[in-house]
Motif scaffolding. Structure first.
Motif, short mmCIF file in Angstrom:
data_model
loop_
_atom_site.label_atom_id
_atom_site.label_comp_id
_atom_site.label_asym_id
_atom_site.label_seq_id
_atom_site.Cartn_x
_atom_site.Cartn_y
_atom_site.Cartn_z
N ALA A 1 -8.26 12.68 -7.84
CA ALA A 1 -8.72 11.31 -7.64
C ALA A 1 -9.15 10.68 -8.95
CB ALA A 1 -9.86 11.28 -6.63
N ALA B 1 4.12 12.03 -5.30
CA ALA B 1 5.31 12.55 -4.62
C ALA B 1 5.05 12.67 -3.12
CB ALA B 1 5.69 13.90 -5.20
N ASN B 2 3.82 12.99 -2.75
CA ASN B 2 3.53 13.12 -1.32
C ASN B 2 3.18 11.79 -0.67
OD1 ASN B 2 4.08 15.79 -0.89
ND2 ASN B 2 2.07 16.46 -1.57
N MET C 1 0.82 -1.18 0.00
CA MET C 1 0.00 0.00 0.00
C MET C 1 0.88 1.26 0.00
SD MET C 1 -2.79 1.10 2.78
CE MET C 1 -3.75 -0.34 2.42
N PHE C 2 1.98 1.17 0.70
CA PHE C 2 2.85 2.34 0.74
C PHE C 2 3.98 2.16 -0.24
CE2 PHE C 2 0.68 2.20 4.67
CZ PHE C 2 0.34 3.51 4.87
N TYR D 1 -9.12 8.55 -2.76
CA TYR D 1 -10.45 8.19 -3.25
C TYR D 1 -11.50 8.48 -2.18
CZ TYR D 1 -7.95 5.59 -6.88
OH TYR D 1 -7.13 5.24 -7.91
N LYS E 1 7.34 3.06 -1.94
CA LYS E 1 8.55 3.84 -1.67
C LYS E 1 8.69 4.85 -2.78
CE LYS E 1 10.84 2.22 1.91
NZ LYS E 1 9.62 2.28 2.69
N ILE F 1 0.74 9.75 -0.69
CA ILE F 1 -0.57 9.56 -0.08
C ILE F 1 -1.15 8.28 -0.67
CG2 ILE F 1 -2.86 10.55 0.17
CD1 ILE F 1 -1.40 13.29 -0.45
N PRO F 2 -1.65 7.38 0.17
CA PRO F 2 -2.24 6.15 -0.38
C PRO F 2 -3.43 6.49 -1.28
CG PRO F 2 -2.02 6.01 2.00
CD PRO F 2 -1.67 7.40 1.61
N ALA G 1 1.96 15.12 -8.06
CA ALA G 1 2.05 15.63 -6.69
C ALA G 1 1.48 14.61 -5.71
CB ALA G 1 1.29 16.95 -6.57
N ASP H 1 -6.14 4.93 -1.82
CA ASP H 1 -7.44 4.71 -1.19
C ASP H 1 -7.90 5.92 -0.41
OD1 ASP H 1 -7.20 2.30 -2.25
OD2 ASP H 1 -7.19 1.15 -0.39
N LEU H 2 -6.91 6.57 0.23
CA LEU H 2 -7.23 7.73 1.04
C LEU H 2 -7.72 8.87 0.17
CD1 LEU H 2 -6.98 7.62 3.98
CD2 LEU H 2 -4.84 8.86 3.85
N LYS I 1 -11.37 10.63 0.20
CA LYS I 1 -11.56 12.06 0.36
C LYS I 1 -12.42 12.61 -0.79
CE LYS I 1 -8.71 15.62 2.31
NZ LYS I 1 -7.44 16.27 2.40
#
Lengths: 674, 430, 190
Positions: free
Chosen positions: B320, B343-344, B1-2, B352, B4, B346-347, B340, B349-350, B354
């Motif tokens: 999204a 680069a940040n 999920m994360f 989506y 690198k 952000i997963p 962006a 899923d998160l 939002k």
């Protein structure tokens, strides 16, 4: 150009009128010229834009193919100078040219004003006007129908043209806001279906699709029913992508948070082994003391009830005493019975202080110097030489400094044992505070720029002798978060936060129990627990609720929910068992629901926050940097019930003991109480 | 999920990049240079702005309602144009402040600053008592148009009434985007602010020049056919305590005031022979009354259908959607937004989640917006049909911009008072 | 006649009611705002930890020369000899000449401190906010160069036109009392 009245009514004999008329004409011409200049200037600025130097880029590409070409280099340099010169010149012209233009316009208007005062014409009545409005209510209505028709038509055709946007499946796949509570483990309903039914139906066919038996079918139906073949294929690939991964149905029976008693509830653990029962891990003899960073639990929970509610340091109201602090430091005070301990330090010296809780007088101070510690590391001003909070078990007090010195003193200030752990390599200076757990002193020492430096470790010392009991290397770089000790299903674990791993250790052996890769950035906020979850958060990562039940790497299985709003950078989060509160340095508070991860509310405070908050009963005590303690009611909305200043800047977390609060200000130590 | 973070491949090709260097230990006693961070303009200025707003409105009210003189009002206009417009660069203005208010009410986590609140409330409060004195001279947008108005052409009444629907739509749209925390479109498409700041994009400058050009021969086109704050002022001014009255005593029905008003803001008596018959009016009215709820429902449904379209203005939704498309191979390449997002770290899923949340908010708000649109059209039709019957000429308090142009034109006024420009012309009227 | 009179007074009565209500609401709202400590003015600022150095700041600001400038967190800087914020990665040499440097306006200037360290300072009058240097520093260096809105230039538009296009949504409203989000992380026990 503007047609003005002076053309039709030329001034008569008044010399001022003539002057005004001529000025107005001159200004008119001036404005036109100025406008032309500005227009030309703006066109030229667009050609010579240093933000988009097309010509220069082309030359640079040529140069990279031919790196030795000196002529090309010269050409590039000349072009670069030209671009820059023109850029700054055009800005100069634009700025002053516009000022001149506006000035001229103002003069022009004033002249017109003056001319108008001498020229008054009164129009003759026009009888036809009277008929005009009543001729056309029907016409007005018709033209309004036309406008409405055009607008509606445009809107509808846009809707039709953009209809493919409607079918994005992620709308129905809202993993993080869907409650995953109370689904029985025996027959979990297909989560996708549940979500399709609960999500508002942007696709009109979604509710019917929701009756489909399996998640993938439901999705496929939703997409094909919407008639978009593209998305049909998308749905086929979808089941393997994270975007469409259904929620793992986990049964979580909400258990009542057990922070008030400090005793684990084995019954909850026994009845349902997939939901962890988490409780504090400290002995009951500590419950009246404030013996570590964020209290005996390390999570900012105060179990006492009679904590002061109102004071004012500027009016000296409800301030028992105020005592100057000789050396600066960010470490928080700790309290055991009548003793207040804290540290202070600068480049040259580091001291441990013991003050009397009753009188505010200094009992003793101890100047720390451990053999072997000869170098003073570079630390940031914002960390300083006394950032780590001490700990005490009632018999001995322990203090650690960014220099790597670890000392144990008795309650009279006599050193029992001293240790030098080596000069830490940490770009801001060490800040993780000491933790006491099952009679051991735990030191989390995260150093180096990342895990490849292999400098980070966690150590346990015997409190009595100072003997190192175990040392476990940690796969992380520098971090500044203080570890906590909790009981998970009756078994004590040490929870640490670092970049990127959250790791749990067995305090008896130092062996790792589980780890979860979910943090990032410069981790400073401590972990906490809330309900059945361990909650960690940091700016640059997320807030993550972890089910602390597995073994080994639980990244894929252990994350219950995540959120990304209001992430803290220094201040540790707080939980009242039902909700998790995050606090940023800039003063933003964000409240999440523990069980669902739903964001309940956010609020922007007026001031910065550095100190970590504490929950007293049902109130959140939050100290801002201006020294004002905000008292908030824990709940589903922001509710500030009190505001108490001490009159000095504050950065450390206060200590809460029977009837008193100890606040460390920038220069003074305050004891609040009646 | 994360994932690198991996730098783009062209960065990897470079040999021996100077990787993360620890800050050095200086031996020569080098001190870090001190960086001065200039503070934003003093709070004092916003206080002055608030006081200036109140004082200028009071002055305008005094000159219009008591002295009945236009000349001073023009000077006040010039002053507010220079001060609020060019000196203070036109921000925050009352017109834009309505979005801040909407955002503070509907969007979580935004606290309304005092100055913005005052700029929103004061003109409305003044309108309740003195009419639209804010429009008359204090609003820099109005002043800019009013000062360059030369010879006003009358806009036909049917066109005037049709175009005056647009501010209501603009108000709804501006509130919608502000309430969802998306963007302040009223500020973004402010045609004059580019002039006040002495710089701006080509599009906005062109739009501004167009409006300014129009306002040389059409009375205040922005105020009448776009300004969303004007809608609120209209409502407040309809109930104002002291109104602009043209004829001081008895109207002699000379039509001159109606002729003088560049803004079609004069109520006019209508001879019976040109008035539609009562019967036909009643028939139309019953039709319109049936139409209102139908239009409201139609608007609501359309608004709801338009929700995905309108929510696409939001940059999170855009990101999204883009990321989702990229992940599913529907588009190729990356946009700045999706770059962006990656680069940040952000997963997805998160993101989506939002975006889905924002889209849901939009579903509700666009429905309300649609109902509003339907009501605006329906009620406009209603009011056109049931027009009041007036015996004399006088200013319509809701539409009157309190500019004072009509005073000098009224023969009864000229007979007894100072006329425009302060020249005493009693008994001197042609 | 009497009915008409009556009607008029009723309308007047309603109007008076509306005016009184409006006055009460308005004074209440202004009073509440004035009393509230949250009602501080806000200004725009870039969150440097979200910023991706895309370069839109340079072209999107309403000012001719963007209000966004590069800033330097000296405490984070490595004082490298070869600064990846200053020199382009695909350069042909290490000299500070137009063909090698990142900055299109030569706003980043270097000076010798002590062997082997160099200090890098941004000249704000020259900086146009293109974020090329901070992008280079983020990619290979310590990330000590970062973009900020400078409040001596910023007009504080009600809707920041850069915030509108910022792909990372890094431009946020911050209280006017603390108008900068600087990139030197404050550390204490957390």
């Amino acid at each position: 150009m503007i047609s003005d009245p002076i053309h039709s009514n030329s001034p008569q004999n008044n010399p001022w009128m003539i002057a005004a008329y001529r000025t107005a004409r001159a200004m008119e011409i001036f404005c036109v010229i100025m406008l032309a200049i500005l227009l030309a200037n703006s066109i030229r600025a667009r050609i010579n834009d240093p933000n988009n130097p097309v010509k220069l880029e082309n030359l640079l590409v040529q140069l990279s193919q031919n790196p030795k070409d000196e002529n090309l280099k010269k050409e590039i340099r000349n072009l670069d100078v030209t671009i820059r010169k023109n850029y700054f010149r055009s800005q100069f012209i634009a700025k002053y040219g516009l000022c001149l233009l506006i000035g001229a316009l103002v003069v022009y208007l004033l002249c017109l004003e003056y001319l108008r005062s001498g020229n008054k014409t009164t129009p003759l009545p026009n009888v036809n006007i009277a008929k005009e409005p009543w001729l056309n209510p029907a016409l007005s209505r018709r033209s309004i129908y036309v406008l409405g028709g055009i607008m509606g038509g445009v809107l509808l055709s846009l809707i039709v043209l953009s209809r493919h946007d409607v079918t994005y499946a992620y709308i129905h796949n809202d993993l993080f806001t869907v409650s995953n509570t109370a689904s029985a483990p025996a027959s979990p309903p297909p989560p996708m279906v549940q979500q399709l039914a609960s999500a508002p139906a942007t696709v009109p066919t979604a509710p019917t699709a929701a009756t489909a038996p399996t998640p993938s079918n439901a999705l496929a139906n939703a997409n094909t029913a919407a008639g978009t073949p593209l998305l049909g294929t998308a749905a086929n690939t979808a089941s393997s992508t994270p975007a469409l991964r259904p929620v793992t149905p986990t049964a979580i029976t909400p258990i009542s948070p057990n922070v008030q008693t400090g005793v684990p509830t084995p019954s909850a653990a026994a009845s349902n082994d997939s939901a962890a029962s988490i409780a504090t891990a400290y002995p009951s003899s500590w419950s009246n003391q404030w013996n570590m960073f964020r209290g005996p639990s390390g999570t900012g929970i105060c179990t006492l009830s009679d904590i002061p509610l109102q004071w004012d340091g500027t009016q000296n109201q409800n301030i028992l005493w105020k005592a100057p602090i000789p050396l600066p430091g960010w470490s928080s005070p700790i309290v055991w019975k009548d003793n207040i301990f804290f540290t202070g330090g600068d480049k040259t010296q580091r001291l441990v202080y013991c003050y009397s809780l009753s009188y505010g007088s200094i009992n003793w101070q101890y100047k720390v110097h451990v053999k072997g510690c000869n170098t003073v590391p570079q630390v940031g001003d914002d960390t300083g030489f006394a950032a780590q909070t001490m700990a005490t078990d009632g018999k001995r007090v322990y203090a650690i400094f960014p220099t790597g010195e670890l000392v144990c003193l008795d309650f009279t200030g006599k050193p029992l044992w001293l240790k030098f752990l080596g000069t830490p390599d940490n770009e801001y200076g060490m800040a993780a505070s000491l933790l006491l757990c099952e009679g051991k002193l735990i030191v989390q020492s995260d150093q180096g720029s990342d895990s490849t430096d292999k400098k980070s470790s966690i150590m346990a010392f015997d409190g009595k002798t100072g003997k190192q009991l175990w040392r476990t290397p940690r796969p992380v770089g520098s971090s500044w978060a203080t570890p906590i000790a909790i009981k998970v299903n009756g078994k004590t674990e040490i929870i640490t936060a670092g970049n990127p791993w959250v790791i749990s250790y067995d305090p008896a052996t130092g062996k790792e129990i589980w780890r979860c890769e979910c943090l990032g950035g410069e981790v400073a906020p401590s972990p906490i627990f809330s309900g059945p979850f361990v909650v960690v958060s940091n700016q640059g990562a997320n807030i993550v609720a972890i089910r602390p039940t597995g073994k080994g790497d639980i990244t894929k299985t252990g994350i219950a929910w995540m959120g990304m709003d209001g992430l803290p950078d220094i201040v540790s989060p707080l939980s009242d068992g039902k909700r998790v509160y995050l606090f940023t340095t800039q003063g933003q508070i964000t409240c999440y629901d523990t069980m669902t991860g739903k964001e309940l509310w956010t609020h922007q405070m007026a001031d910065n926050i550095k100190a970590s908050p504490t929950l007293v009963g049902n109130s959140i005590y939050l100290l801002d940097t201006k020294g004002v303690m905000h008292i908030l009611a824990a709940g589903d909305q922001f509710n500030e019930t009190g505001k108490n200043p001490v009159g000095e800047r504050t950065y450390s977390s206060p200590a809460y003991v029977d009837n008193k609060i100890i606040i460390r200000g920038e220069k003074d130590l305050f004891c609040i109480g009646k | 999920m994360f994932q690198k973070f991996t730098p783009p491949f062209f960065l990897l090709q470079i040999t021996t990049p100077p990787q993360k260097n620890p800050p050095p230990d200086f031996t020569t006693g080098y001190q870090y240079p001190v960086t001065i961070n200039p503070p934003p303009r003093a709070e004092l200025f916003t206080r002055i702005d608030m006081v200036m707003l109140a004082v200028l409105m009071l002055m305008t009210a005094y000159f219009i309602l008591y002295k009945r003189s236009r000349r001073e009002v023009r000077l006040i206009s010039l002053f507010s144009l220079l001060y609020f417009g060019f000196y203070r660069h036109g921000c925050v203005c009352s017109v834009g402040s309505l979005q801040n208010v909407a955002m503070a009410i509907f969007h979580n986590g935004y606290a309304l600053p005092l100055s913005v609140g005052v700029f929103f409330i004061l003109p409305l409060l003044f309108a309740l008592f003195f009419g639209r004195v804010f429009c008359a001279a204090v609003c820099p947008l109005g002043a800019a148009q009013d000062l360059i108005l030369q010879k006003a052409r009358r806009v036909p009444v049917w066109m005037d009434e049709t175009l005056s629907v647009i501010p209501y739509i603009y108000l709804g749209l501006g509130t919608l985007f502000a309430a969802t925390g998306t963007v302040f479109i009223i500020c973004e498409y402010d045609p004059f602010v580019a002039f006040f700041r002495l710089s701006g994009g080509a599009m906005m400058v062109t739009f501004g020049i167009l409006i300014l050009f129009l306002s040389t021969f059409i009375g205040r086109p922005y105020c009448r056919y776009l300004c969303p704050y004007g809608v609120l002022l209209r409502w407040a001014a309809a109930w104002s305590k002291w109104k602009v009255h043209v004829a001081p005593e008895k109207c002699i029905q000379c039509h001159l005031c109606a002729e003088s008003c560049p803004f079609n803001a004069m109520r006019m008596p209508v001879p019976d022979e040109v008035r539609p018959s009562r019967k036909s009016t009643r028939a139309v009215l019953s039709r319109v009354l049936w139409l209102i709820p139908f239009l409201a429902i139609l608007g609501g449904v359309t608004g709801r259908l338009a929700s995905p379209l309108l929510s696409h203005v939001d940059i999170t939704v855009q990101t999204a959607d883009r990321v989702w498309k990229e992940r599913h191979g529907l588009v190729h390449g990356e946009t700045l937004e999706s770059q962006a997002h990656r680069a940040n770290q952000i997963p997805d899923d998160l993101l989506y989640a939002k975006a889905a949340k924002i889209r849901r908010t939009y579903t509700l708000y666009t429905t309300i917006f649609g109902v509003w649109l339907g009501l605006v059209f329906g009620l406009k039709l209603f009011f056109i049909t049931t027009r009041h019957r007036w015996d004399d000429y006088d200013a319509d308090p809701a539409a009157c911009l309190a500019c004072g142009r009509c005073f000098g034109y009224c023969p009864s006024e000229a007979n007894e008072k100072y006329a425009e420009g302060g020249v005493y012309i009693k008994g001197n009227l042609k | 006649m009497a009915a008409a009179e009556n009607k008029k007074t009723r309308r007047e009565f309603i109007a008076d009611g509306i005016r009184t209500g409006g006055l009460i609401i308005a004074s209440g709202a202004i009073g509440a705002l004035a009393a509230s400590s949250h009602a501080e003015d806000t200004v725009w600022q870039i969150d440097p930890y979200k910023c991706t150095n895309c370069g839109l700041c340079a072209t999107s600001c309403v000012l001719d020369q963007s209000t966004v400038k590069c800033m330097h967190a000296f405490a984070m800087c490595g004082y490298c000899n070869l600064c990846s914020g200053m020199l382009r990665p695909e350069r042909v040499g290490n000299t500070i000449e137009a063909e090698n440097v990142q900055c299109p306006t030569f706003a980043i200037q270097r000076s010798y401190v002590e062997n082997p360290y160099f200090q890098y300072v941004i000249d704000e009058n020259l900086c146009i906010g293109c974020a090329k240097c901070s992008k280079g520093c983020d990619a290979f260096g310590n990330g000590s160069l970062f973009m900020q809105i400078r409040h001596d230039r910023c007009l504080n538009c009600n809707q920041c036109s850069i915030a509108e296009v910022c792909p990372a949504q890094a431009i946020v409203r911050v209280p006017a009392g603390k108008p900068y989000l600087l990139k030197s992380k404050i550390k204490q026990d957390g």
